[in-house]
Design a protein around this motif. Structure first.
Motif, short mmCIF file in Angstrom:
data_model
loop_
_atom_site.label_atom_id
_atom_site.label_comp_id
_atom_site.label_asym_id
_atom_site.label_seq_id
_atom_site.Cartn_x
_atom_site.Cartn_y
_atom_site.Cartn_z
N VAL A 68 0.84 -1.21 0.00
CA VAL A 68 0.00 0.00 0.00
C VAL A 68 0.87 1.25 0.00
O VAL A 68 0.62 2.20 -0.76
N CYS A 69 1.92 1.26 0.83
CA CYS A 69 2.80 2.43 0.89
C CYS A 69 3.50 2.65 -0.45
O CYS A 69 3.62 3.79 -0.92
N GLY A 70 3.97 1.58 -1.05
CA GLY A 70 4.64 1.71 -2.34
C GLY A 70 3.73 2.26 -3.42
O GLY A 70 4.13 3.13 -4.22
N LYS A 71 2.50 1.76 -3.45
CA LYS A 71 1.56 2.22 -4.49
C LYS A 71 1.14 3.67 -4.25
O LYS A 71 1.07 4.47 -5.21
N MET A 72 0.85 4.03 -3.00
CA MET A 72 0.46 5.41 -2.69
C MET A 72 1.60 6.38 -3.01
O MET A 72 1.38 7.47 -3.56
N ARG A 73 2.83 5.98 -2.70
CA ARG A 73 3.98 6.84 -2.99
C ARG A 73 4.13 7.04 -4.49
O ARG A 73 4.39 8.16 -4.97
N GLU A 74 3.95 5.97 -5.22
CA GLU A 74 4.04 6.07 -6.69
C GLU A 74 3.00 7.03 -7.24
O GLU A 74 3.30 7.88 -8.10
N ILE A 75 1.76 6.94 -6.75
CA ILE A 75 0.67 7.81 -7.25
C ILE A 75 0.93 9.27 -6.87
O ILE A 75 0.79 10.18 -7.70
N MET A 76 1.32 9.52 -5.62
CA MET A 76 1.54 10.90 -5.17
C MET A 76 2.72 11.55 -5.89
O MET A 76 2.69 12.74 -6.21
N MET A 77 3.78 10.78 -6.14
CA MET A 77 4.91 11.33 -6.89
C MET A 77 4.52 11.61 -8.34
O MET A 77 4.97 12.60 -8.94
N GLN A 78 3.63 10.78 -8.87
CA GLN A 78 3.15 11.01 -10.23
C GLN A 78 2.31 12.28 -10.30
O GLN A 78 2.44 13.09 -11.23
N PHE A 79 1.44 12.49 -9.28
CA PHE A 79 0.64 13.71 -9.23
C PHE A 79 1.54 14.94 -9.13
O PHE A 79 1.29 15.96 -9.78
N GLY A 80 2.59 14.86 -8.32
CA GLY A 80 3.51 15.99 -8.19
C GLY A 80 4.25 16.27 -9.48
O GLY A 80 4.50 17.44 -9.83
N SER A 81 4.61 15.22 -10.19
CA SER A 81 5.30 15.39 -11.47
C SER A 81 4.37 15.98 -12.53
O SER A 81 4.77 16.86 -13.31
N ASP A 82 3.08 15.52 -12.55
CA ASP A 82 2.12 16.03 -13.54
C ASP A 82 1.60 17.42 -13.16
O ASP A 82 1.11 18.16 -14.03
N GLY A 83 1.65 17.74 -11.89
CA GLY A 83 1.15 19.04 -11.44
C GLY A 83 -0.34 19.08 -11.19
O GLY A 83 -0.91 20.16 -10.95
N LYS A 84 -1.01 17.93 -11.24
CA LYS A 84 -2.45 17.89 -10.99
C LYS A 84 -2.87 16.48 -10.59
O LYS A 84 -2.17 15.51 -10.86
N THR A 85 -4.05 16.42 -9.95
CA THR A 85 -4.61 15.13 -9.54
C THR A 85 -5.61 14.65 -10.57
O THR A 85 -5.78 15.29 -11.63
N LEU A 86 -6.29 13.52 -10.28
CA LEU A 86 -7.28 13.00 -11.23
C LEU A 86 -8.44 13.97 -11.45
O LEU A 86 -9.01 14.03 -12.54
N SER A 87 -8.76 14.72 -10.41
CA SER A 87 -9.89 15.66 -10.53
C SER A 87 -9.51 16.93 -11.26
O SER A 87 -10.37 17.79 -11.51
N GLY A 88 -8.24 17.11 -11.59
CA GLY A 88 -7.80 18.30 -12.30
C GLY A 88 -7.28 19.39 -11.40
O GLY A 88 -6.83 20.44 -11.90
#
Length: 652
Positions: A68-88
């Motif tokens: 769970v920690c690995g997956k959450m970290r991957e998603i949050m780092m991806q959001f930071g790299s993209d500059g936005k979340t799924l909701s925009g």
């Protein structure tokens, strides 16, 4: 499944909530006890329930937190790299920094080095190039370190930063970990003053990372004039921490120093009792360390290698000196080999090797013959004695074989008698063990064995008395005679030595503080003598002992071979009468053992049939109780002598 974690992070949104969620994770299935999934959830059907059950069985819940920690970290780092979340919603690259640090700290084991690396990278990215202040002293970096220090153990976090060889980071961690500046500031100052490799070596020693410490120690040498002194230090470190494998890799290109490490490895193996491995390493060294190899060969009992190495070491000596050294070692090594130094050899082979050593290297014919006699190798002893023209030694071999033959005849008679007696005891013990097994199955009494008297009725009698007493006491409840019953129990005709007061008037009602009569010395009780514990008839211990005795009294293969060799030798040297006596005594013992076995098995079968018929008359089923050793003991018998010997006596 899918993007469930991404949706979860997006919908929760708040950093504090994400941190709280991560901190509460644990390895286990929470739907089993706290949040049970209702049957109507998502239109669940029996098929869906079956799929979920199978999925749970396949999933390893001991890794749940890490996954769970690995997956959450991957998603949050991806959001930071993209500059936005799924909701925009727009987020900065360090928006999820604290939850990401939480995932690093929550994992087992904690990934503190990765967490500190992220803090350092984030601080470097946010710092200005014109700023002279360390990026790690910025507010953002300080708050991140402080948060991580809250999640992790302070000393562990400081050691992790120190192990990254980043002393600025270590200082920043120490400042936010409530560490004493008087402790960490002098340490960091000293490390900064050292050369890079030396400082890293010191850090590795502090953290007990000895392999890394050795690599940095090897690289820390800068003065060519002190190269040998530095290598001696490295070799000492290798020996202290048993890092020979790594040392050989680091000095792969330096053949001289590699050989020294190999010799050190061989000495270590030798001191640990691994003589064969030490022997091989000593021989691999160039040039071969002959003295070390000889020591290792002698320790592990490899006499062939020892004497080969001895010949190499004496290559330049004269023949007289060579023979002197051979004789010097021959007697000791032959004695060691005969005593079982080489565990791969049997007893007869060991004596044969000892005789070979005395003959080849010690030129001791008498000693060699004595060892062959000890090994009951009569023919080989006779051959060597005849080869050297020693008729006296030939006679010695014949006399020894004759004496051994007489002992065999006595031994056969003793084994035959003891086997028959032990077989009878074994039969009785088997009956007791089977009865105990039946009681255990019927009444739940574990390992029910007879008492010291050996009577099988003692236990049943005690159980009957207990049952009778319980029935009598139960019938007296609620009757007019209940008071009388209680009185009778107390005043039953039993004598007791217990009294409240002393028989002497002067000491009546004496309290513990009254010292009257206290001057008499009490006799010290002698401790009871500890004798050998009696083996109960029918016990497991008795059965094991009887099985061992029965096996011992049957001739094994090695003894049978010696008997056959003795008979053949006696026939060849004109001792036909003794050879026939041994042959007949052996056959008689073999027949007696077979007869004893047949009688016992017939008696046992008769008892089984009687028990079966009795059970049929009483209208109950009879099931024989098996004992594990029965089949093995029933098959015990002595093997016949070789056909060649039987053929000879069929003509004589």
């Amino acid at each position: 499944e899918g993007n469930g974690v991404a949706k979860f992070v997006t919908e929760v949104g708040k950093i504090d909530y994400l941190n709280l969620f991560i901190s509460c994770l644990f390895d286990g299935d929470i739907t089993e006890w706290k949040y049970r999934v209702p049957s109507w959830f998502h239109g669940s059907t029996a098929v869906d329930d079956k799929k979920r059950t199978l999925h749970k069985k396949d999933f390893d819940f001991t890794t749940k937190v890490n996954q769970v920690c690995g997956k959450m970290r991957e998603i949050m780092m991806q959001f930071g790299s993209d500059g936005k979340t799924l909701s925009g919603n727009e987020v900065s690259d360090d928006h999820f920094l604290l939850p990401i640090l939480s995932t690093f700290a929550k994992q087992n084991p904690p990934k503190l080095e990765e967490a500190l690396s992220m803090i350092r990278e984030n601080a470097m990215a946010k710092s200005s190039a014109r700023s002279k202040r360390s990026p790690l002293l910025g507010d953002r970096a300080q708050s991140s370190i402080q948060y991580l220090a809250f999640l992790a153990d302070y000393p562990l976090l400081f050691d992790t930063a120190l192990g990254m060889y980043d002393f600025d980071l270590a200082r920043a961690v120490a400042r936010n970990s409530q560490m004493d500046p008087k402790v960490y500031l002098p340490l960091l100052k000293r490390l900064r003053s050292l050369p890079t490799s030396t400082a890293k070596y010191e850090v590795d020693i502090r953290l007990e990372r000895f392999e890394s410490a050795l690599m940095h120690l090897v690289r820390s040498s800068t003065d060519e004039s002190a190269e040998e002194k530095h290598f001696a230090r490295c070799l000492s470190f290798i020996e202290k921490h048993k890092l020979h494998r790594l040392g050989l890799e680091l000095y792969e290109s330096d053949s001289i120093r590699k050989n020294k490490i190999m010799e050190s490895l061989a000495e270590r193996l030798f001191s640990e009792g691994q003589g064969q491995a030490a022997l091989s390493i000593f021989c691999i060294v160039e040039p071969t360390n002959i003295e070390g190899a000889k020591r290792a060969a002698q320790v592990c009992g490899d006499w062939k290698s020892f004497f080969s190495l001895l010949e190499e070491s004496m290559a330049d000596d004269n023949e007289e000196s060579k023979q002197s050294q051979r004789s010097y070692y021959a007697e000791d090594i032959a004695t060691e080999i005969a005593a079982g130094k080489d565990s791969s050899l049997g007893q007869r082979e060991a004596y044969a090797c000892g005789a070979r050593i005395l003959l080849d290297y010690g030129q001791d014919i008498i000693g060699a013959i004595d060892m062959l006699i000890e090994a009951q190798m009569w023919s080989e002893g006779r051959r060597i004695a005849s080869l050297n023209g020693r008729n006296d030694l030939v006679k010695k071999c014949i006399d020894a074989a004759s004496s051994y033959g007489d002992k065999c005849i006595e031994d056969f008679d003793g084994r035959s008698t003891e086997f028959a007696e032990t077989n009878l005891r074994y039969q009785k013990c088997l009956v007791l063990r089977k009865d105990a097994r039946r009681r255990e199955a019927l009444e739940g009494i574990e390992d029910a064995v007879p008492d010291d008297t050996g009577s099988m009725f003692s236990l049943a009698s005690n159980m009957s008395n207990t049952s009778l007493q319980s029935n009598m006491s139960g019938s007296s409840v609620g009757t007019v005679c209940s008071v009388t019953s209680v009185s009778s129990v107390i005043t039953a005709q039993q004598t007791t030595s217990f009294t409240i007061v002393s028989d002497e008037d002067i000491n009546k009602h004496k309290s513990k503080f009254n010292r009257i009569g206290g001057g008499k010395k009490r006799k010290k009780k002698k401790p009871p003598k500890r004798g050998r514990r009696k083996i109960l008839p029918g016990s497991v211990k008795e059965l094991e002992d009887l099985v061992g005795q029965l096996k011992f009294n049957c001739i094994d293969d090695s003894y049978l071979q010696i008997i056959a060799d003795t008979i053949s030798f006696l026939l060849q040297v004109g001792k036909q009468s003794l050879a026939r006596a041994i042959f007949e005594a052996y056959n008689e013992m073999m027949d007696n053992i077979i007869k004893s076995q047949q009688e016992r098995k017939a008696s046992t079968q008769k008892e089984i049939e009687e028990c079966r018929m009795e059970a049929l008359r009483e209208g109950r089923n009879y099931e024989p109780v098996p004992i594990e050793c029965e089949a093995q003991i029933d098959s015990l018998a002595c093997k016949e002598l070789p056909i060649s010997i039987q053929q000879v006596f069929s003509f004589l």
